[in-house]
Design a protein around this motif. Sequence first.
Motif, PDB file in Angstrom:
ATOM      1  N   TRP A  87      -0.771 -18.115  13.138  1.00 54.35           N
ATOM      2  CA  TRP A  87       0.192 -17.053  12.863  1.00 54.35           C
ATOM      3  C   TRP A  87       1.033 -17.343  11.631  1.00 54.35           C
ATOM      4  O   TRP A  87       1.465 -16.418  10.944  1.00 54.35           O
ATOM      5  CB  TRP A  87       1.079 -16.820  14.076  1.00 54.35           C
ATOM      6  CG  TRP A  87       0.309 -16.387  15.288  1.00 54.35           C
ATOM      7  CD1 TRP A  87      -0.961 -15.864  15.328  1.00 54.35           C
ATOM      8  CD2 TRP A  87       0.738 -16.452  16.640  1.00 54.35           C
ATOM      9  NE1 TRP A  87      -1.329 -15.603  16.618  1.00 54.35           N
ATOM     10  CE2 TRP A  87      -0.309 -15.950  17.456  1.00 54.35           C
ATOM     11  CE3 TRP A  87       1.908 -16.891  17.263  1.00 54.35           C
ATOM     12  CZ2 TRP A  87      -0.217 -15.867  18.832  1.00 54.35           C
ATOM     13  CZ3 TRP A  87       2.006 -16.805  18.638  1.00 54.35           C
ATOM     14  CH2 TRP A  87       0.952 -16.295  19.422  1.00 54.35           C
ATOM     15  N   ASP A  90      -1.245 -16.019   8.981  1.00 58.68           N
ATOM     16  CA  ASP A  90      -1.514 -14.580   9.023  1.00 58.68           C
ATOM     17  C   ASP A  90      -0.937 -14.010  10.325  1.00 58.68           C
ATOM     18  O   ASP A  90      -1.534 -14.132  11.396  1.00 58.68           O
ATOM     19  CB  ASP A  90      -3.016 -14.311   8.953  1.00 58.68           C
ATOM     20  CG  ASP A  90      -3.354 -12.834   8.877  1.00 58.68           C
ATOM     21  OD1 ASP A  90      -2.484 -11.990   9.181  1.00 58.68           O
ATOM     22  OD2 ASP A  90      -4.506 -12.519   8.526  1.00 58.68           O
ATOM     23  N   GLU A  91       0.217 -13.387  10.203  1.00 63.06           N
ATOM     24  CA  GLU A  91       0.937 -12.893  11.374  1.00 63.06           C
ATOM     25  C   GLU A  91       0.171 -11.797  12.119  1.00 63.06           C
ATOM     26  O   GLU A  91       0.420 -11.551  13.300  1.00 63.06           O
ATOM     27  CB  GLU A  91       2.321 -12.393  10.957  1.00 63.06           C
ATOM     28  CG  GLU A  91       3.242 -12.140  12.118  1.00 63.06           C
ATOM     29  CD  GLU A  91       4.689 -11.888  11.712  1.00 63.06           C
ATOM     30  OE1 GLU A  91       5.454 -11.478  12.589  1.00 63.06           O
ATOM     31  OE2 GLU A  91       5.038 -12.100  10.536  1.00 63.06           O
ATOM     32  N   SER A  92      -0.788 -11.155  11.470  1.00 59.89           N
ATOM     33  CA  SER A  92      -1.546 -10.091  12.143  1.00 59.89           C
ATOM     34  C   SER A  92      -2.353 -10.632  13.330  1.00 59.89           C
ATOM     35  O   SER A  92      -2.728  -9.871  14.225  1.00 59.89           O
ATOM     36  CB  SER A  92      -2.469  -9.371  11.155  1.00 59.89           C
ATOM     37  OG  SER A  92      -3.553 -10.189  10.778  1.00 59.89           O
ATOM     38  N   GLU A  95      -1.223  -9.930  17.170  1.00 56.45           N
ATOM     39  CA  GLU A  95      -1.785  -8.795  17.916  1.00 56.45           C
ATOM     40  C   GLU A  95      -3.176  -9.107  18.435  1.00 56.45           C
ATOM     41  O   GLU A  95      -3.534  -8.700  19.544  1.00 56.45           O
ATOM     42  CB  GLU A  95      -1.831  -7.548  17.036  1.00 56.45           C
ATOM     43  CG  GLU A  95      -0.479  -6.945  16.754  1.00 56.45           C
ATOM     44  CD  GLU A  95      -0.573  -5.696  15.905  1.00 56.45           C
ATOM     45  OE1 GLU A  95      -1.532  -4.913  16.082  1.00 56.45           O
ATOM     46  OE2 GLU A  95       0.315  -5.500  15.069  1.00 56.45           O
TER      47      GLU A  95
END
Length: 130
Positions: A87, A90-92, A95
């Motif tokens: 995360w 890449d914080e996406s 989800e």
Amino acid sequence: GNNLLKAFLMCLIGFYKNEAYYEPVAATSVNNKAVIYIANGNYPLAQVVCEEEMDSKNPRKHYFLAQIHKGKGGEQNDIINSLVECWKLDESFVEVADADAIFVDNKGNKHEFDRALKKFDEWKAKQAKK
């Protein structure tokens, strides 16, 4: 050509345990190799692929390692730390992990996910103060 397309399609519809289909797919990329080995429950080989063939700046490496640790019944901290590292890159993927059945136990709990998210939020708060 058509054989590779057939191999991808057969894996997508559930025949990923058949060597005739998974080997050609695994040969197309390091990501696909890791996914095939994880799907087949071959966690030791998937871990070798991630650790030796994937760049540490690739968020998928850390995501796959979290799946591997979870799949083989590894330490909670290994699962949590791998998710947080993913995360951070890449914080996406928050989800993605939230929707991933591997991180949900048989009672519907997501202990590692919830603890990882708390740790990630704490890290983000520290970054914001910098």
